[in-house]
Design a protein around this motif. Structure first.
Motif, PDB file in Angstrom:
ATOM      1  N   ARG A   1      37.272 -65.907 -66.417  1.00 37.79           N
ATOM      2  CA  ARG A   1      36.471 -64.698 -65.834  1.00 37.79           C
ATOM      3  C   ARG A   1      37.423 -63.627 -65.108  1.00 37.79           C
ATOM      4  O   ARG A   1      37.277 -62.312 -65.288  1.00 37.79           O
TER       5      ARG A   1
ATOM      6  N   GLY B   1      36.913 -60.962 -67.708  1.00 35.79           N
ATOM      7  CA  GLY B   1      35.622 -60.296 -66.969  1.00 35.79           C
ATOM      8  C   GLY B   1      35.442 -59.000 -67.146  1.00 35.79           C
ATOM      9  O   GLY B   1      34.473 -58.593 -67.553  1.00 35.79           O
ATOM     10  N   PRO B   2      36.352 -58.292 -66.460  1.00 38.02           N
ATOM     11  CA  PRO B   2      36.274 -56.800 -66.471  1.00 38.02           C
ATOM     12  C   PRO B   2      36.220 -56.245 -67.959  1.00 38.02           C
ATOM     13  O   PRO B   2      35.341 -55.151 -68.032  1.00 38.02           O
TER      14      PRO B   2
ATOM     15  N   THR C   1      32.753 -56.945 -69.252  1.00 45.17           N
ATOM     16  CA  THR C   1      31.718 -56.153 -68.808  1.00 45.17           C
ATOM     17  C   THR C   1      31.894 -54.799 -69.229  1.00 45.17           C
ATOM     18  O   THR C   1      30.831 -54.088 -69.628  1.00 45.17           O
ATOM     19  N   THR C   2      33.021 -54.288 -69.387  1.00 46.54           N
ATOM     20  CA  THR C   2      33.022 -52.913 -69.855  1.00 46.54           C
ATOM     21  C   THR C   2      32.426 -52.669 -71.378  1.00 46.54           C
ATOM     22  O   THR C   2      31.580 -51.881 -71.768  1.00 46.54           O
TER      23      THR C   2
ATOM     24  N   ARG D   1      30.259 -54.744 -72.966  1.00 43.45           N
ATOM     25  CA  ARG D   1      28.918 -54.910 -72.926  1.00 43.45           C
ATOM     26  C   ARG D   1      28.128 -53.691 -72.315  1.00 43.45           C
ATOM     27  O   ARG D   1      27.426 -53.163 -73.233  1.00 43.45           O
ATOM     28  N   SER D   2      28.690 -53.268 -71.548  1.00 43.96           N
ATOM     29  CA  SER D   2      27.930 -52.098 -71.109  1.00 43.96           C
ATOM     30  C   SER D   2      28.091 -50.731 -71.694  1.00 43.96           C
ATOM     31  O   SER D   2      27.069 -49.983 -71.993  1.00 43.96           O
TER      32      SER D   2
END
Length: 239
Positions: free
Chosen positions: A12, A16-17, A20-21, A23-24
């Motif tokens: 993570r 993780g970051p 997240t980027t 996916r967004s």
């Protein structure tokens, strides 16, 4: 089993970051977020089809094949297209997969134009290194044999490696970035050829870009903090 939570936390922190980027970005923009990547994949596939035709090999070489023995101005003109010319001695699916994965992640995380800029910086670094290495000669440190001047220098691999390093730095994925560097070093140790050396040159160039980016960021932060302190009546911090 007790190691699984620790591994999850490490994964993570590492990815993780970045995850997240990506996916967004894909959720918000869909396929549009990968416009550059899909164009690059399509262009590479089309060029591969053309250069495998009797009538197409010559034009592709004239427009996109870079050799260290070429004049510098000609190499610079051919470099933009050379990134999308797959090497004939390697399976094209490898180049397409590299572009789709690494260019795709970079485009979502960095933006279209920064991705393209870093890709060309990495590619150009490898191309220019070849000329310097050949001029130094095989007996010098980082030197190359004269025969490498005739090697056709094309493909996305240098750009892919450079983008991977830049994204890892931007998102603080230190383990992944280190793994990429170690892999490229091992590649040269196992099979010392022009392509492997150019990968290392690309990494070096992108690391310089990362260092400059980091320095500018810290300098800008220091100026903002100093300006804020001055406006509030407090003297600026000094190191």
């Amino acid at each position: 089993m007790s190691r699984l939570p620790a591994l999850r936390r490490a994964a993570r922190r590492e990815w993780g970051p970045l995850f997240t980027t990506v996916r967004s970005g894909l959720r918000e923009n869909g396929v549009r977020a990968l416009a550059l990547t899909l164009t690059a994949v399509t262009l590479t596939a089309v060029i591969q089809l053309i250069q495998n035709q009797a009538w197409g090999y010559g034009p592709v070489q004239d427009l996109g094949a870079v050799r260290a023995e070429d004049p510098v101005w000609l190499a610079l003109l051919r470099t933009p297209l050379s990134l999308f010319v797959p090497a004939l001695d390697l399976p094209v699916w490898g180049a397409l997969a590299q572009i789709l994965l690494v260019f795709g992640i970079a485009e979502v995380c960095l933006g279209r134009w920064r991705t393209l800029a870093i890709a060309y910086v990495a590619t150009l670094a490898g191309t220019l290194y070849a000329r310097v290495g050949i001029a130094l000669g095989p007996d010098a440190f980082l030197g190359l044999p004269a025969s490498d001047a005739q090697v056709v220098d094309t493909g996305p691999s240098a750009a892919v490696v450079g983008l991977a390093i830049y994204v890892c730095h931007a998102y603080r994925a230190w383990f992944t970035g280190t793994l990429v560097v170690v892999t490229m070093v091992v590649e040269v140790l196992v099979k010392d050829n022009l392509a492997g050396r150019e990968h290392l040159a690309s990494i070096a160039a992108v690391l310089v870009v990362c260092a400059v980016r980091e320095w500018l960021g810290r300098r800008g932060q220091g100026l903002r903090e100093g300006g804020s302190g001055t406006r509030s009546g407090a003297p600026p911090m000094r190191s």
